[in-house]
Design a protein around this motif. Sequence first.
Motif, PDB file in Angstrom:
ATOM      1  N   VAL A 113     -29.626  51.590  23.346  1.00 52.45           N
ATOM      2  CA  VAL A 113     -31.033  52.001  23.305  1.00 52.45           C
ATOM      3  C   VAL A 113     -31.958  50.796  23.213  1.00 52.45           C
ATOM      4  O   VAL A 113     -33.005  50.757  23.860  1.00 52.45           O
ATOM      5  CB  VAL A 113     -31.284  52.955  22.111  1.00 52.45           C
ATOM      6  N   ASP A 114     -31.561  49.798  22.412  1.00 48.98           N
ATOM      7  CA  ASP A 114     -32.420  48.626  22.212  1.00 48.98           C
ATOM      8  C   ASP A 114     -31.561  47.434  21.814  1.00 48.98           C
ATOM      9  O   ASP A 114     -30.506  47.594  21.191  1.00 48.98           O
ATOM     10  CB  ASP A 114     -33.444  48.913  21.100  1.00 48.98           C
ATOM     11  N   ILE A 115     -31.993  46.256  22.197  1.00 50.34           N
ATOM     12  CA  ILE A 115     -31.330  45.011  21.794  1.00 50.34           C
ATOM     13  C   ILE A 115     -32.380  44.187  21.063  1.00 50.34           C
ATOM     14  O   ILE A 115     -33.440  43.903  21.610  1.00 50.34           O
ATOM     15  CB  ILE A 115     -30.781  44.251  23.025  1.00 50.34           C
ATOM     16  N   PHE A 116     -32.104  43.844  19.804  1.00 47.54           N
ATOM     17  CA  PHE A 116     -33.101  43.208  18.940  1.00 47.54           C
ATOM     18  C   PHE A 116     -33.114  41.683  19.020  1.00 47.54           C
ATOM     19  O   PHE A 116     -34.099  41.062  18.660  1.00 47.54           O
ATOM     20  CB  PHE A 116     -32.880  43.622  17.479  1.00 47.54           C
ATOM     21  N   LEU A 117     -32.021  41.075  19.448  1.00 47.54           N
ATOM     22  CA  LEU A 117     -31.910  39.619  19.470  1.00 47.54           C
ATOM     23  C   LEU A 117     -31.601  39.131  20.879  1.00 47.54           C
ATOM     24  O   LEU A 117     -31.227  39.909  21.754  1.00 47.54           O
ATOM     25  CB  LEU A 117     -30.825  39.150  18.497  1.00 47.54           C
ATOM     26  N   SER A 118     -31.733  37.832  21.082  1.00 50.11           N
ATOM     27  CA  SER A 118     -31.436  37.218  22.382  1.00 50.11           C
ATOM     28  C   SER A 118     -30.319  36.198  22.221  1.00 50.11           C
ATOM     29  O   SER A 118     -30.015  35.750  21.111  1.00 50.11           O
ATOM     30  CB  SER A 118     -32.674  36.498  22.920  1.00 50.11           C
ATOM     31  N   GLU A 119     -29.727  35.811  23.344  1.00 48.03           N
ATOM     32  CA  GLU A 119     -28.691  34.778  23.319  1.00 48.03           C
ATOM     33  C   GLU A 119     -29.269  33.496  22.729  1.00 48.03           C
ATOM     34  O   GLU A 119     -30.392  33.115  23.051  1.00 48.03           O
ATOM     35  CB  GLU A 119     -28.157  34.544  24.737  1.00 48.03           C
ATOM     36  N   GLY A 120     -28.525  32.872  21.806  1.00 49.69           N
ATOM     37  CA  GLY A 120     -28.973  31.643  21.157  1.00 49.69           C
ATOM     38  C   GLY A 120     -29.659  31.873  19.819  1.00 49.69           C
ATOM     39  O   GLY A 120     -29.860  30.926  19.060  1.00 49.69           O
ATOM     40  N   ILE A 151     -28.346  43.956  15.369  1.00 54.46           N
ATOM     41  CA  ILE A 151     -28.295  43.250  16.647  1.00 54.46           C
ATOM     42  C   ILE A 151     -28.758  44.164  17.777  1.00 54.46           C
ATOM     43  O   ILE A 151     -29.511  43.768  18.642  1.00 54.46           O
ATOM     44  CB  ILE A 151     -26.877  42.724  16.930  1.00 54.46           C
ATOM     45  N   LEU A 152     -28.288  45.414  17.734  1.00 55.63           N
ATOM     46  CA  LEU A 152     -28.698  46.365  18.765  1.00 55.63           C
ATOM     47  C   LEU A 152     -28.611  47.783  18.236  1.00 55.63           C
ATOM     48  O   LEU A 152     -28.104  48.028  17.148  1.00 55.63           O
ATOM     49  CB  LEU A 152     -27.854  46.189  20.038  1.00 55.63           C
ATOM     50  N   SER A 153     -29.153  48.705  19.011  1.00 56.27           N
ATOM     51  CA  SER A 153     -29.136  50.109  18.647  1.00 56.27           C
ATOM     52  C   SER A 153     -28.319  50.865  19.686  1.00 56.27           C
ATOM     53  O   SER A 153     -28.513  50.698  20.890  1.00 56.27           O
ATOM     54  CB  SER A 153     -30.569  50.654  18.597  1.00 56.27           C
ATOM     55  N   ILE A 155     -25.902  34.107  18.246  1.00 54.77           N
ATOM     56  CA  ILE A 155     -25.627  35.059  19.315  1.00 54.77           C
ATOM     57  C   ILE A 155     -25.233  34.271  20.559  1.00 54.77           C
ATOM     58  O   ILE A 155     -25.978  33.423  21.035  1.00 54.77           O
ATOM     59  CB  ILE A 155     -26.861  35.942  19.617  1.00 54.77           C
ATOM     60  N   GLY A 156     -24.060  34.547  21.074  1.00 55.95           N
ATOM     61  CA  GLY A 156     -23.593  33.907  22.307  1.00 55.95           C
ATOM     62  C   GLY A 156     -24.014  34.754  23.491  1.00 55.95           C
ATOM     63  O   GLY A 156     -25.192  34.968  23.724  1.00 55.95           O
ATOM     64  N   LYS A 157     -23.050  35.288  24.179  1.00 54.96           N
ATOM     65  CA  LYS A 157     -23.334  36.109  25.349  1.00 54.96           C
ATOM     66  C   LYS A 157     -23.533  37.561  24.933  1.00 54.96           C
ATOM     67  O   LYS A 157     -22.765  38.103  24.153  1.00 54.96           O
ATOM     68  CB  LYS A 157     -22.193  35.998  26.353  1.00 54.96           C
ATOM     69  N   ILE A 158     -24.563  38.193  25.476  1.00 57.06           N
ATOM     70  CA  ILE A 158     -24.794  39.625  25.287  1.00 57.06           C
ATOM     71  C   ILE A 158     -24.241  40.309  26.535  1.00 57.06           C
ATOM     72  O   ILE A 158     -24.687  40.055  27.649  1.00 57.06           O
ATOM     73  CB  ILE A 158     -26.288  39.931  25.089  1.00 57.06           C
ATOM     74  N   HIS A 159     -23.252  41.177  26.341  1.00 54.23           N
ATOM     75  CA  HIS A 159     -22.526  41.790  27.456  1.00 54.23           C
ATOM     76  C   HIS A 159     -23.110  43.128  27.904  1.00 54.23           C
ATOM     77  O   HIS A 159     -22.555  43.745  28.821  1.00 54.23           O
ATOM     78  CB  HIS A 159     -21.054  41.985  27.079  1.00 54.23           C
ATOM     79  N   VAL A 160     -24.175  43.602  27.269  1.00 56.48           N
ATOM     80  CA  VAL A 160     -24.739  44.908  27.601  1.00 56.48           C
ATOM     81  C   VAL A 160     -26.227  44.794  27.886  1.00 56.48           C
ATOM     82  O   VAL A 160     -26.863  43.782  27.550  1.00 56.48           O
ATOM     83  CB  VAL A 160     -24.505  45.925  26.459  1.00 56.48           C
ATOM     84  N   THR A 161     -26.783  45.842  28.486  1.00 54.26           N
ATOM     85  CA  THR A 161     -28.223  45.929  28.735  1.00 54.26           C
ATOM     86  C   THR A 161     -28.726  47.266  28.218  1.00 54.26           C
ATOM     87  O   THR A 161     -27.942  48.204  28.043  1.00 54.26           O
ATOM     88  CB  THR A 161     -28.537  45.820  30.241  1.00 54.26           C
TER      89      THR A 161
END
Length: 165
Positions: free
Chosen positions: A104-111, A120-122, A140-146
């Motif tokens: 639903v939502d991603i609160f942080l970014s890579e780095g 981190i996400l919902s 946070i390294g790689k975020i694998h979802v959108t």
Amino acid sequence: MRENGKRFKIYLPKESKPVIDNVEQDINFIEQSDFQYLFEWKGKRYNCELVSRDQNKTTVKVNGVEYKFSLESLFSYVRHGMIDKNGKQIDENNIKSPMPGKIVDIFLSEGDLVNVGEPILSLEAMKMQNEITATCNGVIGKIHVTVGQSVMKDDLLVEVASIDV
């Protein structure tokens, strides 16, 4: 392969000797028939029989004693987020989906820096929104979802490199 909670990496190449936990083993296969194997290792002979197999759960009898194993392929390790596509082990602190759902939502970014317990996400599952939080202090390294992506249980969501604070 796992046995009593202990994990072993076993490779059985066709053209060379078996490898257990990155160490080539001097195992001599003497005989093989349907579901039965006789081999010699470190001066001892072992009679192995495949008793049962259900998906990745396997029961093997070695010299009359039964052992139960979970056999995983490279594909299943990638699927569960334990190794990447190149066979490199992924950090244990990475975040996996606890259930099937939709991002639903991603609160942080890579780095970004993240603290243990920080959202981190919902993830929406069964019409409820669940905050997925960091299990360690890290980056946070790689975020694998959108946002909007559907995920299955144990899918790798976010790679987190732990740091000492």
